[in-house]
Design a protein around this motif. Structure first.
Motif, PDB file in Angstrom:
ATOM      1  N   VAL A 130       1.116  -1.036   0.331  1.00 50.04           N
ATOM      2  CA  VAL A 130      -0.137  -0.258   0.321  1.00 50.04           C
ATOM      3  C   VAL A 130       0.996   0.900  -0.065  1.00 50.04           C
ATOM      4  CG1 VAL A 130      -1.913  -1.216   1.387  1.00 50.04           C
ATOM      5  CG2 VAL A 130       0.158  -0.126   2.403  1.00 50.04           C
ATOM      6  N   TYR A 131       0.561   2.512  -1.061  1.00 47.50           N
ATOM      7  CA  TYR A 131       1.031   3.265  -0.422  1.00 47.50           C
ATOM      8  C   TYR A 131       0.062   4.507  -0.289  1.00 47.50           C
ATOM      9  CZ  TYR A 131       3.650   1.226  -4.557  1.00 47.50           C
ATOM     10  OH  TYR A 131       4.563  -0.002  -5.148  1.00 47.50           O
ATOM     11  N   ASN A 132       0.630   4.699   1.169  1.00 54.49           N
ATOM     12  CA  ASN A 132       0.263   5.705   2.123  1.00 54.49           C
ATOM     13  C   ASN A 132       0.527   7.207   1.817  1.00 54.49           C
ATOM     14  OD1 ASN A 132      -1.591   6.534   4.800  1.00 54.49           O
ATOM     15  ND2 ASN A 132      -0.135   6.197   5.853  1.00 54.49           N
ATOM     16  N   MET A 133      -1.034   8.164   1.379  1.00 57.48           N
ATOM     17  CA  MET A 133      -0.445   9.945   1.439  1.00 57.48           C
ATOM     18  C   MET A 133      -1.449  10.499   1.641  1.00 57.48           C
ATOM     19  SD  MET A 133       0.037   9.079  -3.107  1.00 57.48           S
ATOM     20  CE  MET A 133       0.718   7.709  -3.772  1.00 57.48           C
ATOM     21  N   PRO A 134      -0.319  10.399   3.654  1.00 51.83           N
ATOM     22  CA  PRO A 134      -1.387  11.278   3.823  1.00 51.83           C
ATOM     23  C   PRO A 134      -1.481  12.502   3.867  1.00 51.83           C
ATOM     24  CG  PRO A 134       0.893  10.535   5.061  1.00 51.83           C
ATOM     25  CD  PRO A 134       0.454  10.048   4.266  1.00 51.83           C
ATOM     26  N   ARG A 135      -1.851  13.659   3.844  1.00 48.01           N
ATOM     27  CA  ARG A 135      -1.944  14.722   3.419  1.00 48.01           C
ATOM     28  C   ARG A 135      -1.305  15.777   4.485  1.00 48.01           C
ATOM     29  NH1 ARG A 135      -7.567  17.013   5.986  1.00 48.01           N
ATOM     30  NH2 ARG A 135      -7.418  17.454   7.906  1.00 48.01           N
ATOM     31  N   GLU A 136      -0.089  16.028   4.157  1.00 45.18           N
ATOM     32  CA  GLU A 136       0.690  17.553   4.517  1.00 45.18           C
ATOM     33  C   GLU A 136       0.109  18.403   4.893  1.00 45.18           C
ATOM     34  OE1 GLU A 136       4.324  14.785   3.552  1.00 45.18           O
ATOM     35  OE2 GLU A 136       4.105  16.456   1.949  1.00 45.18           O
ATOM     36  N   LYS A 137      -0.697  19.327   3.997  1.00 45.95           N
ATOM     37  CA  LYS A 137      -1.128  20.074   4.044  1.00 45.95           C
ATOM     38  C   LYS A 137      -2.169  20.195   3.545  1.00 45.95           C
ATOM     39  CE  LYS A 137       0.189  24.745   4.763  1.00 45.95           C
ATOM     40  NZ  LYS A 137       1.171  25.695   5.631  1.00 45.95           N
TER      41      LYS A 137
ATOM     42  N   VAL B  85       5.654  19.448  -8.115  1.00 48.89           N
ATOM     43  CA  VAL B  85       5.636  21.105  -8.058  1.00 48.89           C
ATOM     44  C   VAL B  85       7.175  21.004  -6.784  1.00 48.89           C
ATOM     45  CG1 VAL B  85       4.773  23.661  -7.543  1.00 48.89           C
ATOM     46  CG2 VAL B  85       2.981  20.766  -7.938  1.00 48.89           C
ATOM     47  N   ASP B  86       8.151  21.657  -7.265  1.00 50.71           N
ATOM     48  CA  ASP B  86       8.906  22.186  -6.657  1.00 50.71           C
ATOM     49  C   ASP B  86       8.180  23.054  -5.911  1.00 50.71           C
ATOM     50  OD1 ASP B  86      10.644  23.930  -5.483  1.00 50.71           O
ATOM     51  OD2 ASP B  86      11.313  24.441  -7.819  1.00 50.71           O
ATOM     52  N   ASP B  87       9.207  22.040  -4.209  1.00 50.89           N
ATOM     53  CA  ASP B  87       9.221  21.916  -3.698  1.00 50.89           C
ATOM     54  C   ASP B  87       9.196  23.736  -2.510  1.00 50.89           C
ATOM     55  OD1 ASP B  87       8.275  18.911  -2.215  1.00 50.89           O
ATOM     56  OD2 ASP B  87      10.525  18.912  -2.338  1.00 50.89           O
ATOM     57  N   ARG B  88       9.780  24.018  -3.652  1.00 50.95           N
ATOM     58  CA  ARG B  88      10.150  25.551  -2.562  1.00 50.95           C
ATOM     59  C   ARG B  88       8.586  26.575  -2.573  1.00 50.95           C
ATOM     60  NH1 ARG B  88      15.593  27.270  -5.402  1.00 50.95           N
ATOM     61  NH2 ARG B  88      13.818  25.660  -6.947  1.00 50.95           N
ATOM     62  N   LEU B  89       7.981  25.783  -3.607  1.00 52.24           N
ATOM     63  CA  LEU B  89       6.664  26.917  -4.185  1.00 52.24           C
ATOM     64  C   LEU B  89       5.517  25.611  -3.857  1.00 52.24           C
ATOM     65  CD1 LEU B  89       8.155  27.834  -7.934  1.00 52.24           C
ATOM     66  CD2 LEU B  89       8.343  29.426  -5.249  1.00 52.24           C
ATOM     67  N   VAL B  90       5.997  24.912  -3.695  1.00 51.53           N
ATOM     68  CA  VAL B  90       3.943  24.377  -3.852  1.00 51.53           C
ATOM     69  C   VAL B  90       3.408  24.999  -2.605  1.00 51.53           C
ATOM     70  CG1 VAL B  90       4.952  22.463  -1.899  1.00 51.53           C
ATOM     71  CG2 VAL B  90       3.625  21.854  -3.682  1.00 51.53           C
ATOM     72  N   ASP B  91       3.510  25.032  -1.722  1.00 46.98           N
ATOM     73  CA  ASP B  91       2.426  25.709  -0.496  1.00 46.98           C
ATOM     74  C   ASP B  91       1.665  26.963  -1.367  1.00 46.98           C
ATOM     75  OD1 ASP B  91       3.174  24.165   1.138  1.00 46.98           O
ATOM     76  OD2 ASP B  91       4.242  24.567   2.373  1.00 46.98           O
ATOM     77  N   ARG B 111       5.505  12.052  -1.833  1.00 50.41           N
ATOM     78  CA  ARG B 111       6.076  11.393  -3.110  1.00 50.41           C
ATOM     79  C   ARG B 111       5.802   9.949  -2.869  1.00 50.41           C
ATOM     80  NH1 ARG B 111       8.838  16.342  -3.719  1.00 50.41           N
ATOM     81  NH2 ARG B 111       7.836  17.894  -5.320  1.00 50.41           N
ATOM     82  N   HIS B 112       6.389   9.179  -3.721  1.00 47.41           N
ATOM     83  CA  HIS B 112       6.779   7.789  -3.133  1.00 47.41           C
ATOM     84  C   HIS B 112       7.218   7.608  -4.834  1.00 47.41           C
ATOM     85  CE1 HIS B 112       4.398   6.465  -0.196  1.00 47.41           C
ATOM     86  NE2 HIS B 112       3.520   6.924   0.399  1.00 47.41           N
ATOM     87  N   ARG B 113       8.706   7.984  -4.339  1.00 44.56           N
ATOM     88  CA  ARG B 113       8.998   7.685  -5.989  1.00 44.56           C
ATOM     89  C   ARG B 113       9.301   6.005  -6.014  1.00 44.56           C
ATOM     90  NH1 ARG B 113      11.577  13.046  -5.614  1.00 44.56           N
ATOM     91  NH2 ARG B 113      10.888  14.427  -7.338  1.00 44.56           N
ATOM     92  N   PRO B 114       9.779   5.687  -6.887  1.00 44.70           N
ATOM     93  CA  PRO B 114       9.642   5.837  -8.369  1.00 44.70           C
ATOM     94  C   PRO B 114       8.334   6.267  -9.026  1.00 44.70           C
ATOM     95  CG  PRO B 114      10.418   4.184  -8.746  1.00 44.70           C
ATOM     96  CD  PRO B 114      10.762   4.167  -6.903  1.00 44.70           C
ATOM     97  N   HIS B 115       7.416   5.069  -8.263  1.00 44.97           N
ATOM     98  CA  HIS B 115       5.655   5.051  -8.219  1.00 44.97           C
ATOM     99  C   HIS B 115       5.223   5.547  -8.986  1.00 44.97           C
ATOM    100  CE1 HIS B 115       6.005   1.273  -8.471  1.00 44.97           C
ATOM    101  NE2 HIS B 115       6.988   1.012  -7.529  1.00 44.97           N
ATOM    102  N   TRP B 116       5.280   7.118  -8.357  1.00 44.21           N
ATOM    103  CA  TRP B 116       4.537   8.374  -7.586  1.00 44.21           C
ATOM    104  C   TRP B 116       5.506   9.768  -7.307  1.00 44.21           C
ATOM    105  CZ3 TRP B 116      -0.151   8.656  -9.059  1.00 44.21           C
ATOM    106  CH2 TRP B 116      -0.824   9.216  -8.240  1.00 44.21           C
ATOM    107  N   PRO B 117       5.692  10.258  -8.350  1.00 42.98           N
ATOM    108  CA  PRO B 117       6.567  12.014  -8.126  1.00 42.98           C
ATOM    109  C   PRO B 117       6.036  12.810  -8.014  1.00 42.98           C
ATOM    110  CG  PRO B 117       5.740  11.637 -10.029  1.00 42.98           C
ATOM    111  CD  PRO B 117       5.175  10.479  -9.957  1.00 42.98           C
ATOM    112  N   TYR B 118       4.831  12.840  -7.915  1.00 39.82           N
ATOM    113  CA  TYR B 118       3.597  13.704  -7.520  1.00 39.82           C
ATOM    114  C   TYR B 118       3.219  14.640  -5.960  1.00 39.82           C
ATOM    115  CZ  TYR B 118       2.093  12.158 -12.454  1.00 39.82           C
ATOM    116  OH  TYR B 118       2.766  11.655 -13.621  1.00 39.82           O
ATOM    117  N   ASN B 119       3.299  15.520  -5.978  1.00 38.04           N
ATOM    118  CA  ASN B 119       3.714  16.398  -4.387  1.00 38.04           C
ATOM    119  C   ASN B 119       2.169  16.972  -4.107  1.00 38.04           C
ATOM    120  OD1 ASN B 119       4.272  17.494  -5.743  1.00 38.04           O
ATOM    121  ND2 ASN B 119       5.555  18.710  -4.272  1.00 38.04           N
TER     122      ASN B 119
END
Lengths: 147, 168
Positions: A130-137, B85-91, B111-119
């Motif tokens: 499972v890939y857990n993706m809790p919200r950080e913000k 998205v660039d971590d410095r700009l994402v918020d 993110r869960h690289r390499p499967h999941w690059p999105y934040n």
């Protein structure tokens, strides 16, 4: 489902107050009686247009926890895994999505430690990671549809 | 800095829990719903209303509302747009994305690289995919060079939807 039902849903997604007659305001605005507002809501719930009418609880503010979880489920086992996942009462929503990660569910638990316990149970029952993706913000949570 | 924010806890007592258990699948639909609910709970109506109001004020109850089943309402295209998205700009950018009228939820997630690059996640809803894609194009414009890649995950099926469930 008519125009009036749509209007009612649009307005009541924002919620009612905790007053003696909370439907009075929307009834007046739509020129309906309160009885007919209530009657329409009952029908919309019975027909499945509304999943329910009532308080929307925030599990985190109740001392619990919420997280989003993804899995890559082989097609031939999809239904079986969906059943295994859905059998957990902590799973509040589950969607099939078109992606290598093709199952996405929300865990909503009463105590934070139940997140890890439930994820461990799902991994062991299904044999899948499972890939857990809790919200950080949280930037916004609205979830209101204009019909 | 990236640690999840601790959840502010609301102290609930047994009576609050009774209310939650009685209403998490919905509440009585009546002209005076709180009076009916109070009768079901054998609780004075004034006490019930005071407790509900307190839970609303503390955020334990987001709202007391109609919860739509959007599939049944014809809102069939439910696109989870996801962005690297660039971590410095994402918020800063996430906040702007969250303010777009068609975005229902917007969150930063790990993110869960390499499967999941999105934040960055932004949920968009529409009657069809064209509607969703036009909305996603607007987000893409807003993010500009700060975004390395993105995807839209459509839901093909609702497998489960319930409210919060407290175990008795």
């Amino acid at each position: 489902m008519d125009e009036m039902d749509r209007e009612l849903i649009n307005r009541l997604q924002d919620g009612i107050a905790v007053t003696d007659r909370p439907f009075a305001e929307v009834a007046q605005a739509l020129e309906l009686t309160e009885e007919s507002v209530v009657e329409r809501l009952r029908r919309l719930v019975d027909d499945g247009k509304l999943s329910r009418f009532g308080p929307l609880y925030n599990a985190e503010r109740l001392g619990g926890a919420v997280t989003l979880v993804a899995m890559a489920v082989p097609e031939e086992r999809y239904e079986q895994v969906a059943e295994q996942v859905n059998a957990h009462p902590e799973v509040s929503h589950n969607y099939a999505r078109e992606h290598e990660l093709n199952m996405w569910f929300v865990l909503s638990t009463e105590r934070p430690e139940q997140i890890e316990q439930t994820l461990a149970a799902i991994e062991s029952e299904t044999g899948l990671p499972v890939y857990n993706m809790p919200r950080e913000k949280e930037y916004y949570i609205g979830l209101r549809f204009q019909l | 800095m990236n640690a999840p924010q601790p959840a502010p806890e609301t102290l609930l007592d047994e009576r609050d829990r009774e209310i939650i258990q009685a209403t998490q699948k919905g509440m009585p639909l009546a002209v005076e719903p709180y009076r009916v609910l109070a009768q079901q709970l054998a609780m004075p109506e004034a006490e019930l209303k005071e407790r509900l109001q307190r839970m609303k004020d503390s955020g334990a109850i987001r709202r007391i509302a109609a919860i739509p089943q959007h599939y049944a309402l014809g809102i069939r295209a439910n696109g989870m747009s996801v962005w690297d998205v660039d971590d410095r700009l994402v918020d800063e950018l996430g906040k702007q994305v969250g303010e777009l009228s068609f975005v229902s939820h917007s969150y930063r997630r790990p993110r869960h690289r390499p499967h999941w690059p999105y934040n960055l996640f932004a949920m968009v809803h529409g009657r069809n995919r064209e509607e969703v894609e036009a909305q996603v194009a607007e987000i893409e414009k807003l993010l500009g060079d700060a975004c390395r890649s993105h995807d839209i995950l459509y839901s093909s099926r609702l497998l489960k939807k319930t409210g919060l469930r407290l175990r008795g």
